[in-house]
Design a protein around this motif. Structure first.
Motif, mmCIF file in Angstrom:
data_model
loop_
_atom_site.group_PDB
_atom_site.id
_atom_site.type_symbol
_atom_site.label_atom_id
_atom_site.label_comp_id
_atom_site.label_asym_id
_atom_site.label_seq_id
_atom_site.Cartn_x
_atom_site.Cartn_y
_atom_site.Cartn_z
ATOM 1 N N ARG A 280 29.121 73.815 76.557
ATOM 2 C CA ARG A 280 30.048 72.714 76.823
ATOM 3 C C ARG A 280 29.912 72.303 78.276
ATOM 4 O O ARG A 280 29.646 73.123 79.153
ATOM 5 C CB ARG A 280 31.495 73.128 76.547
ATOM 6 C CG ARG A 280 31.763 73.665 75.149
ATOM 7 C CD ARG A 280 33.209 74.083 75.015
ATOM 8 N NE ARG A 280 33.524 74.675 73.735
ATOM 9 C CZ ARG A 280 33.411 75.962 73.455
ATOM 10 N NH1 ARG A 280 33.014 76.802 74.415
ATOM 11 N NH2 ARG A 280 33.716 76.426 72.273
ATOM 12 N N TRP A 281 30.139 71.022 78.545
ATOM 13 C CA TRP A 281 30.123 70.521 79.909
ATOM 14 C C TRP A 281 30.857 69.196 79.972
ATOM 15 O O TRP A 281 31.121 68.568 78.947
ATOM 16 C CB TRP A 281 28.688 70.366 80.414
ATOM 17 C CG TRP A 281 27.897 69.268 79.767
ATOM 18 C CD1 TRP A 281 27.730 67.991 80.226
ATOM 19 C CD2 TRP A 281 27.179 69.330 78.526
ATOM 20 N NE1 TRP A 281 26.948 67.258 79.360
ATOM 21 C CE2 TRP A 281 26.584 68.057 78.326
ATOM 22 C CE3 TRP A 281 26.962 70.333 77.577
ATOM 23 C CZ2 TRP A 281 25.818 67.782 77.200
ATOM 24 C CZ3 TRP A 281 26.184 70.052 76.463
ATOM 25 C CH2 TRP A 281 25.625 68.784 76.286
ATOM 26 N N VAL A 282 31.198 68.777 81.174
ATOM 27 C CA VAL A 282 31.784 67.456 81.410
ATOM 28 C C VAL A 282 30.680 66.556 81.937
ATOM 29 O O VAL A 282 30.048 66.857 82.962
ATOM 30 C CB VAL A 282 32.950 67.521 82.414
ATOM 31 C CG1 VAL A 282 33.391 66.108 82.811
ATOM 32 C CG2 VAL A 282 34.127 68.272 81.811
ATOM 33 N N GLN A 283 30.424 65.458 81.224
ATOM 34 C CA GLN A 283 29.415 64.489 81.630
ATOM 35 C C GLN A 283 30.051 63.477 82.576
ATOM 36 O O GLN A 283 31.086 62.879 82.249
ATOM 37 C CB GLN A 283 28.845 63.768 80.403
ATOM 38 C CG GLN A 283 27.768 62.751 80.717
ATOM 39 C CD GLN A 283 26.458 63.402 81.100
ATOM 40 O OE1 GLN A 283 26.166 64.496 80.625
ATOM 41 N NE2 GLN A 283 25.690 62.758 81.949
ATOM 42 N N ALA A 284 29.465 63.306 83.749
ATOM 43 C CA ALA A 284 29.995 62.379 84.754
ATOM 44 C C ALA A 284 28.988 61.273 85.000
ATOM 45 O O ALA A 284 27.805 61.548 85.215
ATOM 46 C CB ALA A 284 30.289 63.129 86.064
ATOM 47 N N GLN A 285 29.457 60.031 84.945
ATOM 48 C CA GLN A 285 28.602 58.886 85.248
ATOM 49 C C GLN A 285 28.614 58.615 86.755
ATOM 50 O O GLN A 285 28.796 57.487 87.206
ATOM 51 C CB GLN A 285 29.054 57.656 84.457
ATOM 52 C CG GLN A 285 29.080 57.854 82.960
ATOM 53 C CD GLN A 285 27.746 58.309 82.399
ATOM 54 O OE1 GLN A 285 26.691 57.903 82.886
ATOM 55 N NE2 GLN A 285 27.785 59.157 81.391
ATOM 56 N N ARG A 286 28.450 59.683 87.503
ATOM 57 C CA ARG A 286 28.343 59.627 88.960
ATOM 58 C C ARG A 286 27.307 60.642 89.393
ATOM 59 O O ARG A 286 27.024 61.600 88.671
ATOM 60 C CB ARG A 286 29.680 59.977 89.633
ATOM 61 C CG ARG A 286 30.783 58.969 89.443
ATOM 62 C CD ARG A 286 31.936 59.286 90.375
ATOM 63 N NE ARG A 286 33.052 58.368 90.234
ATOM 64 C CZ ARG A 286 34.046 58.273 91.103
ATOM 65 N NH1 ARG A 286 34.060 59.051 92.172
ATOM 66 N NH2 ARG A 286 35.039 57.421 90.918
ATOM 67 N N SER A 287 26.748 60.452 90.564
ATOM 68 C CA SER A 287 25.796 61.419 91.082
ATOM 69 C C SER A 287 26.504 62.727 91.412
ATOM 70 O O SER A 287 27.733 62.774 91.554
ATOM 71 C CB SER A 287 25.099 60.865 92.328
ATOM 72 O OG SER A 287 26.039 60.672 93.377
ATOM 73 N N ALA A 288 25.732 63.800 91.532
ATOM 74 C CA ALA A 288 26.319 65.106 91.832
ATOM 75 C C ALA A 288 27.036 65.098 93.176
ATOM 76 O O ALA A 288 28.085 65.723 93.334
ATOM 77 C CB ALA A 288 25.229 66.180 91.811
ATOM 78 N N SER A 289 26.486 64.375 94.159
ATOM 79 C CA SER A 289 27.122 64.337 95.477
ATOM 80 C C SER A 289 28.452 63.599 95.451
ATOM 81 O O SER A 289 29.369 63.929 96.210
ATOM 82 C CB SER A 289 26.177 63.660 96.485
ATOM 83 O OG SER A 289 25.859 62.336 96.062
ATOM 84 N N ASP A 290 28.597 62.608 94.567
ATOM 85 C CA ASP A 290 29.869 61.896 94.442
ATOM 86 C C ASP A 290 30.873 62.675 93.587
ATOM 87 O O ASP A 290 32.081 62.541 93.770
ATOM 88 C CB ASP A 290 29.650 60.517 93.813
ATOM 89 C CG ASP A 290 28.928 59.561 94.749
ATOM 90 O OD1 ASP A 290 28.939 59.817 95.974
ATOM 91 O OD2 ASP A 290 28.329 58.589 94.266
#
Length: 367
Positions: free
Chosen positions: A101-111
């Motif tokens: 399981r994971w949370v998908q983020a439509q942002r870069s890792a640094s953001d």
């Protein structure tokens, strides 16, 4: 024995006739990816007169000219089109593939990193170590039976599972923020670990000790991040840790107001920490409403924590007495600032002398 003999026979044939027997153009394991280019298109079937039929279109149309025919080179499959996220789609979503399981983020890792770091700060979960350059963070050990006032622990408590005791156990979480498959995206993973309180276990397990707790934390993180996207962005970890500037004044009705030059998320965390440092007991809180319910009749350091079963089946105070002693510290976002007021209820302001005393104690303990 038959599968073994079959494998030996295949190996013998490969050794006698060379690799071309297996993987050559005429081999058994040859590449069939371009076979469709040699397909002969047959004429359409003629339907005899007097027979009714429905016209059928081409289910698998073949392009008139392929890349291989035009250039003479081997055909290469095109890359898939990038995923388009509409404005209405969730910027953060909970994903699962099997047991992962994971949370998908439509942002870069640094953001994504400072937002994730602020999540633990807002819910007052201590961070034991962090490596922002690697996107890794480890929380300190927390105990559900000793920290029942923590809102995050209170909400994820049912995920421990029926029949599992929380007394004498402590837990911690490891979080990783990794670059996603698509550009400017990232993936957030959480691992849970538990041990007896004061135990010597330190090595992280390969998989979470309790998968339900892992999922509960990811779900809380997803909700928090999607709510945070509407607020002001957190520009850096240092800015998130710095205390907001606060000014104490009075509104048009003469009620004291503490104004913080900050976004709501940082102000909420800062006020909660200031109340704790000022030894003001937080009886309850409602983050969505922006309210801390405090009890001025008893200092936080003098509060007696009941046992786990005492919290489940009994109360030290009756509901009417509990509500009578509560005072509200309310946070309201106004423009780019947050105003903090002290009220008896949503419709009634607190006594000005009490309000000034509480707000001055908060202001003095803001980092």
């Amino acid at each position: 024995m038959k599968p073994v003999l079959g494998a030996l026979s295949l190996a013998l044939l490969a050794g006698l006739s060379g690799c071309g027997y297996l993987a050559g153009e005429d081999g058994y394991f040859r590449d069939r990816g371009s076979d469709y280019q040699g397909v002969v298109i047959e004429p359409r079937i003629d339907i005899p007169e007097g027979v009714e039929s429905k016209p059928l279109g081409d289910l698998l149309p073949v392009p008139g000219q392929s890349v291989a025919e035009a250039s003479g080179e081997k055909f290469k499959l095109p890359r898939p089109q990038p995923m388009i996220v509409s404005a209405d789609a969730a910027e953060f979503s909970l994903q699962q593939n099997g047991s992962v399981r994971w949370v998908q983020a439509q942002r870069s890792a640094s953001d994504t990193w400072p937002l994730v770091r602020q999540f633990w700060n807002d819910y007052q979960v201590p961070v034991a170590s962090e490596t922002p350059s690697l996107g890794q963070l480890q929380t300190g050990w927390v105990a559900f039976d000793l920290q029942s006032n923590n809102p995050l622990l209170r909400r994820i408590l049912p995920a421990i599972g029926e029949g599992r005791s929380v007394e004498g156990r402590e837990h911690r979480f490891r979080l990783r923020v990794e670059p996603g498959v698509q550009g400017d995206s990232s993936e957030i993973y959480v691992t849970h670990m538990s041990r007896s309180q004061g135990g010597s276990r330190t090595d992280w397990p390969e998989n979470s000790d309790n998968a339900n707790l892992e999922r509960a934390v990811l779900a809380e993180l997803e909700t928090y991040l999607n709510q945070s996207r509407s607020g002001a962005s957190i520009t850096s970890l240092m800015a998130a840790q710095a205390g907001p500037r606060a000014t104490l004044a009075r509104d048009g009705a003469g009620n004291p107001v503490l104004t913080l030059q900050s976004d709501f998320n940082r102000a909420w965390s800062a006020i909660g920490q200031a109340l704790s440092q000022a030894d003001i007991r937080i009886a309850d809180l409602n983050r969505s409403a922006g309210v801390y319910y405090i009890d001025l009749a008893q200092a936080a350091s003098q509060q007696k924590e009941p046992g786990f079963f005492g919290r489940l089946f009994g109360r030290d105070e009756t509901p009417d007495e509990d509500r009578a002693q509560r005072t509200e510290v309310r946070l309201t976002a106004v423009g780019g600032n947050v105003q903090v007021t002290v009220d008896e209820s949503i419709d009634t302001a607190a006594d000005p002398r009490v309000a000034v005393d509480v707000l001055e104690r908060i202001q003095a303990n803001l980092n």
